[in-house]
Scaffold this active site. Structure first.
Site, mmCIF file in Angstrom:
data_model
loop_
_atom_site.group_PDB
_atom_site.id
_atom_site.type_symbol
_atom_site.label_atom_id
_atom_site.label_comp_id
_atom_site.label_asym_id
_atom_site.label_seq_id
_atom_site.Cartn_x
_atom_site.Cartn_y
_atom_site.Cartn_z
ATOM 1 N N SER A 144 5.113 2.417 -4.864
ATOM 2 C CA SER A 144 3.894 2.164 -5.650
ATOM 3 C C SER A 144 3.088 1.044 -5.006
ATOM 4 O O SER A 144 3.265 0.751 -3.822
ATOM 5 C CB SER A 144 4.262 1.846 -7.101
ATOM 6 O OG SER A 144 3.109 1.888 -7.916
ATOM 7 N N ASN A 145 2.222 0.410 -5.760
ATOM 8 C CA ASN A 145 1.376 -0.668 -5.230
ATOM 9 C C ASN A 145 1.128 -1.689 -6.332
ATOM 10 O O ASN A 145 1.643 -1.556 -7.436
ATOM 11 C CB ASN A 145 0.072 -0.077 -4.687
ATOM 12 C CG ASN A 145 -0.633 0.745 -5.743
ATOM 13 O OD1 ASN A 145 -1.064 0.231 -6.762
ATOM 14 N ND2 ASN A 145 -0.707 2.051 -5.524
ATOM 15 N N HIS A 146 0.303 -2.686 -6.046
ATOM 16 C CA HIS A 146 0.153 -3.825 -6.968
ATOM 17 C C HIS A 146 -0.865 -3.596 -8.092
ATOM 18 O O HIS A 146 -1.136 -4.513 -8.857
ATOM 19 C CB HIS A 146 -0.280 -5.069 -6.190
ATOM 20 C CG HIS A 146 0.781 -5.587 -5.277
ATOM 21 N ND1 HIS A 146 1.980 -6.076 -5.744
ATOM 22 C CD2 HIS A 146 0.832 -5.673 -3.927
ATOM 23 C CE1 HIS A 146 2.721 -6.459 -4.716
ATOM 24 N NE2 HIS A 146 2.045 -6.211 -3.605
#
Ligand code: CTP
Length: 437
Positions: A236-238
């Site tokens: 995923s990402n932030h």
């Protein structure tokens, strides 16, 4: 009955220059006159928080109390929060010129009764104007919202049900009640909706009554997609999803029907439909389904470009002696690019985001064309005071006609309004009519 205009101890919101009002620009409550009717229930203490939140939103708040409400909470508490003398006694209104209830009813932009008891609903339904709250409700042409609070058996009683049906048929909006622990100690439907949601319901109603996006459907995606490696791990990402939720809230406040397609579990803004998804493939299906009947798509989600070629059915185990491992990735679909530009309602206006760490404007401009977007919201995610996880953002909005606006650091809600300010003039055709709800 005679009374002078309200002897305000603070300034009325109507007399204060907009820039000096508390609250957020774009909030439909800002600068509005709200009459808060309070009837006698143990939930009266929550009406204090409702009053406080309304004042903080920049509304002028006049409170009217039934005699039984004053048994639960002192008028002084409301006076302290609103800076205005509450209305209590029909026969001894404060002031001396004009009919106090008529004056109050005339000035109201919206009237809220919270909490509304079974007895208050009954008096409202039959127009039995025996106290200042019902008197004002009967005298006003402003929208009326009621937030009931009572024991579950009273809420389920046929007389209450009949009164609710009568009031709904007259256009009164009901906020709750919700299920939960009741004053009697029992659990059931009858609990007052939380103050934050009550105030949000007022915003939604004011937006629907006069917002510039009434009749429009806006789909907003939010959060980072999660691409499963195995049942417990993902790529995923932030992205926190806050930007998408703030846009959705701003669109709701301008009267739009809003759908959020979300990977995060932030509290849903009242009146907004949330579709929960996890991966890019799920998000694509949900966005396309919601957009079939929409006017605008705002892709604020951070979509993973790749996903594991296969997600393991069981948790992957470390194998002793192996120095490392590799995960095969395949490309995810381009959600915004693949969403049909023609919908049941006409053309779908697409707004894209570009989160960049270098060459912001060049990258954003080329993405706008490749994604078929009319507007591109570009932000530099290396900034430490804005972007991922923050409540603020600093963006540049580009349009497909070559326009460029560099906006200063502002709240994500304000960025939402700035985007919608640019969306609105691009929606040229009149909104398609919908079947009544
Ligand atoms: N987007 C999308 N589907 C994808 C990837 C991105 O709809 N598979 C959308 C994003 O929601 C955003 C815009 O496209 O509105 C740009 O996203 P971004 O990740 O910056 O662009 P990419 O095309 O993925 O380019 P890159 O990762 O190479 O910068």
């Amino acid at each position: 009955m005679t009374a002078t205009p309200q002897s305000a101890t603070n300034q009325s919101a109507q007399n204060v220059p907009a820039a000096n009002l508390p609250g957020r620009p774009g909030d439909p409550l800002r600068g509005r006159h709200v009459v808060l009717g309070v009837s006698g229930s143990i939930a009266c203490y929550k009406a204090l928080e409702v009053a406080s939140r309304l004042v903080q939103a920049g509304a002028t708040v006049d409170v009217a109390l039934t005699p039984s409400a004053t048994e639960f909470v002192r008028p002084l508490a409301f006076r302290s929060l609103t800076g205005r003398e509450p209305y209590l006694d029909m026969f001894r209104p404060h002031g001396t010129d004009g009919e106090a209830h008529v004056e109050l009813a005339r000035r109201a932009d919206v009237m809220l009764i919270a909490p509304a008891t079974a007895s208050t609903l009954s008096r409202l339904a039959s127009g039995l104007a025996e106290d200042f709250v019902v008197l004002t409700a009967v005298a006003t042409t402003a929208p009326l919202l009621v937030a009931p609070a009572m024991d579950a058996q009273m809420w389920a009683h046929p007389s209450t049900e009949a009164n609710v049906a009568t009031l709904r048929a007259r256009g009164v909006d009901f906020i709750g009640p919700v299920a939960g622990r009741l004053a009697s100690g029992r659990v059931g439907a009858g609990r007052l909706t939380e103050p934050e949601q009550i105030v949000d319901a007022l915003r939604a109603r004011l937006g629907r009554d006069g917002g510039d996006l009434v009749g429009r459907t806006i789909v907003v995606s939010a959060g980072g997609t999660r691409e499963a490696i195995d049942p417990v791990r993902y790529i995923s990402n932030h992205s926190s999803g806050k930007m998408g939720y703030a846009i959705a809230e701003a669109a709701r406040d301008r009267g739009a029907d809003v759908v959020i397609v979300s990977t995060v579990s932030l509290p849903a803004p009242t009146g907004v439909r949330v579709v929960s998804v996890s991966s890019a493939v799920e998000m694509q299906a949900a966005v396309q389904s919601a957009c079939a009947d929409a006017d605008v798509l705002v892709m604020a989600a951070a979509v993973a470009d790749f996903r594991p070629a296969a997600s393991a059915e069981q948790k992957l185990k470390k194998r002793a002696g192996t120095a490392g491992t590799t995960i095969d990735l395949v490309e995810n679909p381009d959600i915004i690019g693949s969403t049909p530009a023609k919908t049941k309602r006409g053309a779908l206006l697409k707004v894209a985001f570009a989160a960049e760490t270098e060459n912001l404007i060049e990258n954003a401009t080329s993405k706008m064309a490749s994604k078929g977007a009319r507007l591109m919201v570009a932000n530099d995610v290396t900034a430490t005071d804005a972007g991922f996880g923050s409540d603020d953002n600093r963006v540049t909005i580009l349009d497909d006609a070559g326009g460029r606006d560099d906006l200063p650091l502002m709240s994500k809600y304000a960025v939402g309004h700035a985007i919608l300010d640019r969306v609105r003039p691009l929606l040229t055709a009149a909104p398609a009519s919908r079947p009544a709800k």
